[in-house]
Design a protein around this motif. Sequence first.
Motif, short mmCIF file in Angstrom:
data_model
loop_
_atom_site.label_atom_id
_atom_site.label_comp_id
_atom_site.label_asym_id
_atom_site.label_seq_id
_atom_site.Cartn_x
_atom_site.Cartn_y
_atom_site.Cartn_z
N ILE A 1 51.04 -18.12 -36.32
CA ILE A 1 51.69 -16.75 -35.68
C ILE A 1 50.58 -15.79 -35.40
CG2 ILE A 1 53.46 -15.15 -35.52
CD1 ILE A 1 54.52 -17.88 -36.16
N GLY A 2 50.26 -15.59 -34.15
CA GLY A 2 49.25 -14.85 -33.83
C GLY A 2 49.14 -13.53 -33.99
N GLU A 3 47.76 -12.43 -33.88
CA GLU A 3 47.73 -11.28 -34.18
C GLU A 3 48.64 -10.41 -33.24
OE1 GLU A 3 44.27 -7.79 -33.83
OE2 GLU A 3 43.86 -10.21 -33.15
N GLY A 4 49.39 -9.83 -34.03
CA GLY A 4 50.16 -8.67 -32.95
C GLY A 4 51.40 -8.95 -32.72
N THR A 5 51.97 -10.17 -32.95
CA THR A 5 53.05 -10.86 -32.26
C THR A 5 54.11 -10.28 -32.97
OG1 THR A 5 52.38 -13.01 -31.37
CG2 THR A 5 54.60 -12.95 -32.57
N LYS A 6 55.47 -9.81 -32.57
CA LYS A 6 56.57 -9.36 -33.21
C LYS A 6 57.83 -10.24 -33.01
CE LYS A 6 53.89 -5.55 -33.32
NZ LYS A 6 53.11 -5.53 -34.64
N ILE A 7 58.32 -10.59 -33.98
CA ILE A 7 59.73 -11.58 -33.79
C ILE A 7 60.72 -10.89 -34.51
CG2 ILE A 7 60.40 -13.78 -34.87
CD1 ILE A 7 57.44 -14.56 -35.22
N ASP A 8 61.87 -11.04 -33.94
CA ASP A 8 63.04 -10.24 -34.18
C ASP A 8 63.92 -10.92 -35.27
OD1 ASP A 8 65.09 -8.46 -33.91
OD2 ASP A 8 65.85 -9.01 -32.10
N ASN A 9 64.77 -10.55 -35.56
CA ASN A 9 65.83 -11.34 -36.49
C ASN A 9 66.44 -12.57 -36.17
OD1 ASN A 9 65.59 -8.52 -38.06
ND2 ASN A 9 67.53 -7.82 -36.82
N GLN A 10 66.71 -13.21 -37.13
CA GLN A 10 67.45 -14.71 -37.10
C GLN A 10 66.81 -15.69 -35.78
OE1 GLN A 10 71.24 -13.23 -36.31
NE2 GLN A 10 71.82 -13.33 -38.41
N ALA A 11 65.38 -15.51 -36.02
CA ALA A 11 64.69 -16.71 -35.09
C ALA A 11 64.37 -17.69 -35.90
CB ALA A 11 63.61 -15.96 -34.42
N GLN A 12 64.17 -18.81 -35.25
CA GLN A 12 63.94 -20.00 -36.15
C GLN A 12 62.46 -20.63 -35.43
OE1 GLN A 12 64.11 -22.05 -38.42
NE2 GLN A 12 63.36 -24.05 -37.70
N ILE A 13 61.53 -20.62 -36.03
CA ILE A 13 60.33 -21.19 -35.58
C ILE A 13 59.89 -22.52 -36.39
CG2 ILE A 13 57.78 -20.58 -35.27
CD1 ILE A 13 59.61 -18.55 -34.09
N GLY A 14 59.85 -23.64 -35.44
CA GLY A 14 59.66 -25.06 -36.55
C GLY A 14 58.28 -25.47 -36.69
N HIS A 15 58.07 -26.33 -37.43
CA HIS A 15 56.88 -26.77 -38.08
C HIS A 15 55.70 -26.86 -37.03
CE1 HIS A 15 58.84 -31.12 -38.21
NE2 HIS A 15 58.52 -30.76 -36.95
N ASN A 16 54.53 -26.69 -37.16
CA ASN A 16 53.62 -26.99 -36.38
C ASN A 16 53.58 -25.98 -35.18
OD1 ASN A 16 52.56 -29.01 -38.11
ND2 ASN A 16 53.64 -30.53 -36.86
N VAL A 17 54.45 -25.19 -34.79
CA VAL A 17 54.51 -24.27 -33.73
C VAL A 17 53.28 -23.31 -33.72
CG1 VAL A 17 55.62 -22.29 -32.80
CG2 VAL A 17 56.99 -24.32 -33.63
N ARG A 18 52.63 -23.13 -32.68
CA ARG A 18 51.68 -22.16 -32.68
C ARG A 18 52.00 -21.12 -31.52
NH1 ARG A 18 46.40 -23.64 -34.67
NH2 ARG A 18 46.68 -25.48 -36.03
N ILE A 19 51.92 -19.68 -32.02
CA ILE A 19 52.18 -18.73 -31.12
C ILE A 19 50.83 -17.78 -30.81
CG2 ILE A 19 53.52 -16.64 -30.91
CD1 ILE A 19 56.06 -18.12 -32.53
N GLY A 20 50.54 -17.39 -29.65
CA GLY A 20 49.72 -16.63 -29.51
C GLY A 20 49.55 -15.16 -29.99
N ARG A 21 48.76 -14.31 -29.39
CA ARG A 21 48.39 -12.74 -29.70
C ARG A 21 49.75 -12.12 -28.95
NH1 ARG A 21 44.19 -11.13 -28.07
NH2 ARG A 21 43.82 -9.50 -29.51
N HIS A 22 50.18 -10.97 -29.65
CA HIS A 22 51.06 -9.88 -29.11
C HIS A 22 51.99 -10.48 -28.14
CE1 HIS A 22 48.01 -7.33 -30.27
NE2 HIS A 22 47.14 -8.07 -29.81
N THR A 23 52.67 -11.35 -28.43
CA THR A 23 53.82 -12.23 -28.08
C THR A 23 55.05 -11.63 -28.69
OG1 THR A 23 52.87 -14.24 -27.13
CG2 THR A 23 55.30 -14.27 -27.90
#
Length: 354
Positions: free
Chosen positions: A244-266
Motif C-alpha cells: 500500500i503506497g505512501e499517502g493512500t487512503k482506504i475507506d471502511n470495509q474494503a477488501q485488498i487481495g494478496h499481492n495487490v500493489r497500490i501506488g501513492r496517494h490513491t
Amino acid sequence: MEYNRFFPPHDGLSLRELANHLGAEVADEKFSELVIHSVAPVYRAAKGDVCYILSRKNMDELRSCNASAIICATALQSIIPSHIPVLLSDNPHAAFAQAGALLHPQAMRAVTVGKDASGISPAAFVDPTARLEANVLIEPMAVIGADAEIGEGSQIGAGAVIGAGVKIGRNCSISAGASVLCAYVGNNVIIHNGARIGQDGFGYAPGPAGMLKIVQIGRVIIQDNVEIGANTTIDRGTMDDTVIGEGTKIDNQAQIGHNVRIGRHTAIVSQVGIAGSAKIGSGVQIGGQAGVAGHIHVGDGAQLAAGSGVIFDLAPGGRYGGVPARPIKDFLREMAETMAKIGNRKKMRGGEND
C-alpha cells in the motif's frame, strides 16, 4: 450543537495565527485578533467557529451564519456578510482541512481510552522480546507479539493484536480490535477499528480430493501516511508482498487481495474489492462498491465511478464507469439510451408501470 465532550474545542488561536498556519490572508486586519476555537458547517457556525464555502450554494445559509471566520476564495468574498471575517485562500477545502487538524489534533488519530492515558496498561500483554520506543501507548487487552517493534509516539488500541515480528513505525494509531500480522507499517499510519492486516490470501488449487490450500508466505508493506478504514481487510502476499503506497487512503470495509500493489496517494472508497495481483497506480480514485479483477492494471490518475467492474487494464488518467468499466462518456450515453428506451416502452403501454 451542544458541547462535544469527545472532541472539545481548542484553547484558541487568533485569526492571524490561523491564517499564518494555513497560508491564507485575513481580508480585514481589524479582525486579526479574533479567537478561533473550533470548526463547524456554515449553517450552524457560531462565535469561535471557522467554516468554509466553495460555491454560491451556501448563500442562504450565510444569512444566519455567526461564524468568527469563513474561509473562501477571493471570487466569493463579495457574498460573505460584512460582519463575518474572511480568510482568503486559493484552496479553501484544503485550508479548512488544515484548520480542523490544527484545532482538533486529537480527532486526527484513533481515540484512546482517555485523553490522559499513557504508557502500557497493566491489562495489556507485551511479549518480553518486543521492542518499544519512547512514548508508546498500549491500551488494555492489547497483545504485542514476540520480536514486534513499535516506534515512538505510536498508540495501540484496546484489544488490538500486533503479531510476532511486525514492525510499526512512529506516530501510528492502531485502533481497538484491529489485528496486524506479517506486516511492516511505516510512520504516521492510521488503522481504524477492526481492520485486519496480513491474514492469509485466498489461494487454492483444485485437486482430486478437493481444494488444496496454497501457502501464503508474503508480507503486507504499508508505507508512510496511509489510512485504513474500519473493518477493511488487506491480505498478505502469496510469495511476493502486498503493498500500500505512501499517502493512500482506504475507506471502511474494503477488501485488498494478496499481492495487490497500490501506488501513492490513491483513494479507495468503502466496499471496494480488489482481487489478487492487481496493480493500482498512483493518484487513482475508486468509488464505492467497485470491483477490480485479479492481475488487472489500473493506470495512474484513473477515476472509477461507484459500482464499476474492472475486467480489462485501464489507461492512466481516464474516467471510467459501468460493468465492464469503460470510458465514462460511453457509459453515460448508454445509460441515457437505455432510459430513453424504457420511457418509450412505457408510453406505448399507455404509461403503465413495468
